[in-house]
Write a protein that holds these residues in place. Structure first.
Motif, PDB file in Angstrom:
ATOM      1  N   GLU A  86       0.856  -1.189   0.000  1.00  0.00           N
ATOM      2  CA  GLU A  86       0.000   0.000   0.000  1.00  0.00           C
ATOM      3  C   GLU A  86       0.890   1.235   0.000  1.00  0.00           C
ATOM      4  O   GLU A  86       1.793   1.342   0.825  1.00  0.00           O
ATOM      5  N   PHE A  87       0.574   2.165  -0.918  1.00  0.00           N
ATOM      6  CA  PHE A  87       1.407   3.354  -1.057  1.00  0.00           C
ATOM      7  C   PHE A  87       0.520   4.549  -1.383  1.00  0.00           C
ATOM      8  O   PHE A  87      -0.194   4.545  -2.374  1.00  0.00           O
ATOM      9  N   SER A  88       0.559   5.565  -0.528  1.00  0.00           N
ATOM     10  CA  SER A  88      -0.239   6.765  -0.756  1.00  0.00           C
ATOM     11  C   SER A  88       0.603   8.022  -0.595  1.00  0.00           C
ATOM     12  O   SER A  88       1.225   8.239   0.448  1.00  0.00           O
ATOM     13  N   LEU A  89       0.596   8.823  -1.644  1.00  0.00           N
ATOM     14  CA  LEU A  89       1.180  10.170  -1.619  1.00  0.00           C
ATOM     15  C   LEU A  89       0.095  11.200  -1.921  1.00  0.00           C
ATOM     16  O   LEU A  89       0.380  12.310  -2.338  1.00  0.00           O
ATOM     17  N   ARG A  90      -1.152  10.831  -1.726  1.00  0.00           N
ATOM     18  CA  ARG A  90      -2.297  11.689  -2.040  1.00  0.00           C
ATOM     19  C   ARG A  90      -2.174  13.045  -1.356  1.00  0.00           C
ATOM     20  O   ARG A  90      -1.714  13.158  -0.221  1.00  0.00           O
ATOM     21  N   ASN A  91      -2.578  14.072  -2.068  1.00  0.00           N
ATOM     22  CA  ASN A  91      -2.670  15.438  -1.557  1.00  0.00           C
ATOM     23  C   ASN A  91      -1.330  15.962  -1.042  1.00  0.00           C
ATOM     24  O   ASN A  91      -1.177  16.298   0.130  1.00  0.00           O
ATOM     25  N   ASN A  92      -0.358  15.998  -1.946  1.00  0.00           N
ATOM     26  CA  ASN A  92       0.953  16.578  -1.676  1.00  0.00           C
ATOM     27  C   ASN A  92       1.291  17.509  -2.830  1.00  0.00           C
ATOM     28  O   ASN A  92       0.386  17.968  -3.533  1.00  0.00           O
TER      29      ASN A  92
ATOM     30  N   PHE B 221      -1.960   8.293  -5.861  1.00  0.00           N
ATOM     31  CA  PHE B 221      -1.188   9.504  -6.147  1.00  0.00           C
ATOM     32  C   PHE B 221      -2.127  10.665  -6.453  1.00  0.00           C
ATOM     33  O   PHE B 221      -1.747  11.626  -7.095  1.00  0.00           O
ATOM     34  N   SER B 222      -3.371  10.598  -6.017  1.00  0.00           N
ATOM     35  CA  SER B 222      -4.342  11.631  -6.348  1.00  0.00           C
ATOM     36  C   SER B 222      -3.993  12.964  -5.686  1.00  0.00           C
ATOM     37  O   SER B 222      -3.252  13.026  -4.704  1.00  0.00           O
ATOM     38  N   SER B 223      -4.542  14.035  -6.244  1.00  0.00           N
ATOM     39  CA  SER B 223      -4.405  15.400  -5.723  1.00  0.00           C
ATOM     40  C   SER B 223      -2.956  15.846  -5.578  1.00  0.00           C
ATOM     41  O   SER B 223      -2.510  16.283  -4.519  1.00  0.00           O
ATOM     42  N   ASN B 224      -2.220  15.708  -6.661  1.00  0.00           N
ATOM     43  CA  ASN B 224      -0.865  16.231  -6.775  1.00  0.00           C
ATOM     44  C   ASN B 224      -0.826  17.073  -8.048  1.00  0.00           C
ATOM     45  O   ASN B 224      -1.861  17.577  -8.482  1.00  0.00           O
ATOM     46  N   PHE B 225       0.319  17.190  -8.664  1.00  0.00           N
ATOM     47  CA  PHE B 225       0.461  17.960  -9.902  1.00  0.00           C
ATOM     48  C   PHE B 225       1.161  17.101 -10.955  1.00  0.00           C
ATOM     49  O   PHE B 225       1.987  17.583 -11.717  1.00  0.00           O
ATOM     50  N   LEU B 226       0.828  15.816 -10.992  1.00  0.00           N
ATOM     51  CA  LEU B 226       1.464  14.879 -11.906  1.00  0.00           C
ATOM     52  C   LEU B 226       1.008  15.149 -13.336  1.00  0.00           C
ATOM     53  O   LEU B 226      -0.146  15.508 -13.574  1.00  0.00           O
ATOM     54  N   THR B 227       1.916  14.965 -14.287  1.00  0.00           N
ATOM     55  CA  THR B 227       1.621  15.220 -15.697  1.00  0.00           C
ATOM     56  C   THR B 227       1.967  13.997 -16.528  1.00  0.00           C
ATOM     57  O   THR B 227       2.572  13.043 -16.049  1.00  0.00           O
TER      58      THR B 227
ATOM     59  N   GLN C 196      -5.062  -3.641  -6.772  1.00  0.00           N
ATOM     60  CA  GLN C 196      -6.495  -3.694  -6.518  1.00  0.00           C
ATOM     61  C   GLN C 196      -7.147  -2.318  -6.596  1.00  0.00           C
ATOM     62  O   GLN C 196      -8.297  -2.202  -6.987  1.00  0.00           O
ATOM     63  N   SER C 197      -6.423  -1.283  -6.192  1.00  0.00           N
ATOM     64  CA  SER C 197      -6.973   0.070  -6.177  1.00  0.00           C
ATOM     65  C   SER C 197      -5.951   1.032  -6.757  1.00  0.00           C
ATOM     66  O   SER C 197      -4.812   1.075  -6.295  1.00  0.00           O
ATOM     67  N   LEU C 198      -6.378   1.794  -7.763  1.00  0.00           N
ATOM     68  CA  LEU C 198      -5.510   2.768  -8.420  1.00  0.00           C
ATOM     69  C   LEU C 198      -6.238   4.100  -8.479  1.00  0.00           C
ATOM     70  O   LEU C 198      -7.285   4.227  -9.102  1.00  0.00           O
ATOM     71  N   SER C 199      -5.672   5.106  -7.802  1.00  0.00           N
ATOM     72  CA  SER C 199      -6.267   6.437  -7.818  1.00  0.00           C
ATOM     73  C   SER C 199      -5.227   7.452  -8.273  1.00  0.00           C
ATOM     74  O   SER C 199      -4.214   7.654  -7.610  1.00  0.00           O
ATOM     75  N   LEU C 200      -5.518   8.070  -9.420  1.00  0.00           N
ATOM     76  CA  LEU C 200      -4.675   9.122  -9.979  1.00  0.00           C
ATOM     77  C   LEU C 200      -5.498  10.388 -10.198  1.00  0.00           C
ATOM     78  O   LEU C 200      -5.158  11.230 -11.006  1.00  0.00           O
ATOM     79  N   SER C 201      -6.578  10.536  -9.472  1.00  0.00           N
ATOM     80  CA  SER C 201      -7.496  11.657  -9.675  1.00  0.00           C
ATOM     81  C   SER C 201      -6.856  12.988  -9.287  1.00  0.00           C
ATOM     82  O   SER C 201      -5.882  13.043  -8.537  1.00  0.00           O
ATOM     83  N   SER C 202      -7.437  14.055  -9.815  1.00  0.00           N
ATOM     84  CA  SER C 202      -7.052  15.438  -9.490  1.00  0.00           C
ATOM     85  C   SER C 202      -5.567  15.697  -9.703  1.00  0.00           C
ATOM     86  O   SER C 202      -4.842  16.138  -8.809  1.00  0.00           O
TER      87      SER C 202
END
Length: 187
Positions: A73-79, A102-108, A122-128
């Motif tokens: 499990e790895f979360s860097l959300r909202n950084n 990795f959601s809510s960052n500035f990834l391009t 199982q879960s992939l979040s790249l939103s925002s």
């Protein structure tokens, strides 16, 4: 060993003392007001399986995290990470990964093709973020994928029909997709 430091107000960088915690398996430091680049205090955590650093002020290269080959499990959300996602070689390191947020960052950039190697995901979040391109059709055939969130990006084109026995939740809102609603979504 597990260490949960949610909501602890560190005001600054990750403490150097983490450099000696080599037996640490779970580290959760969400909403802890840590900032800056993540440097050597974490690099000796080679056994880490759960790393949750969401809701902080972290920045810098995500590629440094590839050294953690046992992550589940790895979360860097909202950084404040602002790298091009396409240059991360996912399938060489994170073969055990089940949750990636990795959601809510500035990834391009587009979704890297290496993500297809994450067979346990199982879960992939790249939103925002500011991701673009099309959503590759293979993403829907990851054998364990249950939850997918690509909302609020700059994806475009058509989403291909897919058959998945595992997908339960898909969010692709606030993008620039075109075409009819797929039958796949209705199943």
């Amino acid at each position: 060993m597990e260490l949960y430091l949610n909501g602890v107000n560190f005001t600054g960088k990750i403490p150097e003392s983490f450099n000696h915690q080599t037996s640490l398996l779970d580290l959760v430091m969400s909403s802890s007001n840590i900032s800056g680049h993540i440097l050597k205090p974490l690099w000796n955590l080679t056994n880490i399986e759960v790393l949750d650093l969401h809701n902080n002020h972290l920045e810098g290269p995500i590629s440094q995290f590839l050294r953690f080959g046992k992550l589940r499990e790895f979360s860097l959300r909202n950084n404040n990470f602002d790298v091009q996602l396409e240059y991360l070689p996912f399938n060489r390191s994170w073969t055990q990964l089940e949750t990636l947020d990795f959601s809510s960052n500035f990834l391009t950039g587009p979704i890297p093709s290496d993500v297809s190697g994450l067979q346990n995901l199982q879960s992939l979040s790249l939103s925002s973020n500011h991701l673009n391109g099309t959503i590759p059709s293979w993403i829907f055939s990851l054998p364990s994928l249950f939850d997918l969130d690509f909302s609020d990006n700059h994806f475009s084109g058509k989403i291909q029909e897919f058959k998945s026995q595992t997908l339960f939740s898909i969010s692709v809102k606030q993008n620039q997709f075109e075409g009819p609603i797929l039958k796949s979504f209705l199943n």
